[in-house]
Design an enzyme around this catalytic site. Structure first.
Site, PDB file in Angstrom:
ATOM      1  N   ASP A 228     123.483  64.159 -33.099  1.00  0.00           N
ATOM      2  CA  ASP A 228     123.136  65.124 -32.079  1.00  0.00           C
ATOM      3  C   ASP A 228     123.416  64.069 -31.101  1.00  0.00           C
ATOM      4  OD1 ASP A 228     123.917  67.567 -30.923  1.00  0.00           O
ATOM      5  OD2 ASP A 228     122.295  67.129 -29.634  1.00  0.00           O
TER       6      ASP A 228
ATOM      7  N   ASP B 214     128.121  66.548 -29.528  1.00  0.00           N
ATOM      8  CA  ASP B 214     128.679  65.911 -28.109  1.00  0.00           C
ATOM      9  C   ASP B 214     128.518  64.423 -27.700  1.00  0.00           C
ATOM     10  OD1 ASP B 214     125.979  66.491 -29.487  1.00  0.00           O
ATOM     11  OD2 ASP B 214     125.834  67.968 -28.032  1.00  0.00           O
TER      12      ASP B 214
ATOM     13  N   HIS C 212     116.445  72.156 -30.453  1.00  0.00           N
ATOM     14  CA  HIS C 212     115.841  72.033 -29.648  1.00  0.00           C
ATOM     15  C   HIS C 212     114.884  73.384 -29.192  1.00  0.00           C
ATOM     16  CE1 HIS C 212     118.157  68.770 -27.382  1.00  0.00           C
ATOM     17  NE2 HIS C 212     118.797  69.790 -27.390  1.00  0.00           N
TER      18      HIS C 212
ATOM     19  N   HIS D  81     122.062  64.544 -28.633  1.00  0.00           N
ATOM     20  CA  HIS D  81     120.682  64.598 -27.596  1.00  0.00           C
ATOM     21  C   HIS D  81     119.196  64.715 -28.862  1.00  0.00           C
ATOM     22  CE1 HIS D  81     123.623  66.840 -24.996  1.00  0.00           C
ATOM     23  NE2 HIS D  81     123.334  66.376 -24.267  1.00  0.00           N
TER      24      HIS D  81
HETATM   25 ZN   LIG Z   1     123.649  67.864 -28.019  1.00  0.00          ZN
END
Ligand SMILES: [Zn+2]
Length: 359
Positions: A211, A298, A158, A213
């Site tokens: 991931d 996740d 991120h 995200h």
């Molecule tokens: Zn994540």
């Protein structure tokens, strides 16, 4: 906090107990490696931002704003405000110590505590070591080492190299890619003649981000780069909310090299596999010389931050689908740990993925 040191302990213990994979300590950054590592971090991340990560805690402590064991969090962020804000002011770090903390963060998940910089740097060091290894030390005692899995913590995808968020401070995928580029060039120049394999040059590097995200930071960094492909499967309309759309396909020379495959909340494993097969085909078509996988657990069905229906045994299938593709079989790969927050299952999930990867 979900992103705890215990995550690494669990995975490390599971790998040791299982005994199938070689587990190695990356050691400390010293000598020539330390120099190269630091130059790669500095060249790929904003200098003011790095200084902030390293020094903010001490600055706050000296100013009497916190005690040693307290953590710094931002309270205001870098946002354009009305007609009096010129673009240039927005791009300058504010002098005010509170404001600076918000200037270098986009959310409140990336506090800075006493030990933060040490962990951030150690995590990036693992990414560096893994990348160095697959480029320069790909043969050891006659055995081909084609994959290194770096147990990075904190995660990185991120961070767009000048702002922290989503538990990420330094982008480890960027460190891995830049390290691969650095050593591939050294190798090409024959400064390290022990090579017996001749990978293509300049290298094509694919980043496959699985991931839960979207890796907004990694995407941003290479959005216009024709030699670094970014392919991501992630939860639709999930954190970080303003990126990860299928319409984001890259720009300039990098047009078409950025591929986002958002997948609806509560998607089944069957639906996930359909997307994964398509994503792996896109990666294979790019014919990468090196592969970087941003691997998050996740996506697990019980994860508090995810919503896909993926079970422990499914990670074996995921690992196999990626690695058994004809174009990706055996190419040097760096796997970087990103998210994954169910402590009880993390170890088993990692082992399952690696079983599929190595089969
Ligand atoms: Zn994540």
């Amino acid at each position: 906090l979900q992103e705890s040191p215990e995550r690494i302990t669990r995975i490390h213990n599971a790998l040791l107990e299982d005994g199938t994979h070689e587990v190695e300590d990356a050691g400390e950054a010293v000598g020539k490696s330390k120099e190269v590592f630091e130059s790669i971090i500095k060249a790929s991340h904003d200098p003011g931002y790095l200084e902030h990560l390293e020094q903010a805690h001490n600055q706050w402590l000296k100013a009497g704003l916190i005690t040693e064991d307290e953590c710094i969090l931002p309270e205001c962020f870098r946002t354009p405000m009305g007609p009096h804000t010129s673009a240039s002011k927005l791009n300058e770090p504010p002098k005010d110590i509170y404001a600076r903390t918000g200037y270098y963060a986009f959310d409140m998940s990336t506090g800075i505590s006493k030990g933060s910089w040490k962990s951030i740097r150690a995590s990036a060091w693992l990414a560096y070591k893994a990348a160095h290894h697959v480029v320069m030390e790909d043969r050891r005692e006659g055995k081909v080492v084609d994959t290194i899995f770096a147990l990075c913590r904190p995660p990185g995808h991120h961070c767009d190299t000048n702002i922290a968020g989503g538990y990420c401070y330094i982008n480890n995928a960027v460190i891995a890619v830049e390290t691969i580029k650095h050593y591939a060039a050294r190798r090409q120049a024959n400064l390290y003649p022990k090579s017996t394999v001749s990978p293509g040059f300049p290298p094509n590097i694919s980043i496959l981000d699985i991931d839960f995200h979207h890796g907004n930071g990694t995407q941003d960094k290479y959005y216009a780069n024709p030699r670094v492909q970014y392919v991501s499967i992630h939860g639709e309309d999930e954190f970080p909310y303003w990126s990860g759309f299928a319409t984001e396909t890259g720009t300039g020379a990098g047009a078409g090299k950025n591929v986002n495959r958002p997948l609806a909340k509560d998607s089944s494993f069957k639906e996930y596999v359909e997307q994964l097969n398509l994503a792996v085909e896109v990666v294979a078509d790019f014919q990468p010389t090196y592969l970087v996988v941003s691997l998050g657990f996740d996506t697990f069905r019980e994860d508090p931050l995810g919503s896909f229906d993926i079970k422990t045994e499914d990670y074996e299938t995921i690992g196999r689908i990626i690695r058994s593709n004809d174009a990706l079989k055996g190419i040097p790969a760096v796997i970087l740990l990103e998210g994954g927050y169910v402590l009880e299952s993390l170890g088993e999930n990692v082992l399952s993925f690696l079983r599929g990867w190595t089969k």
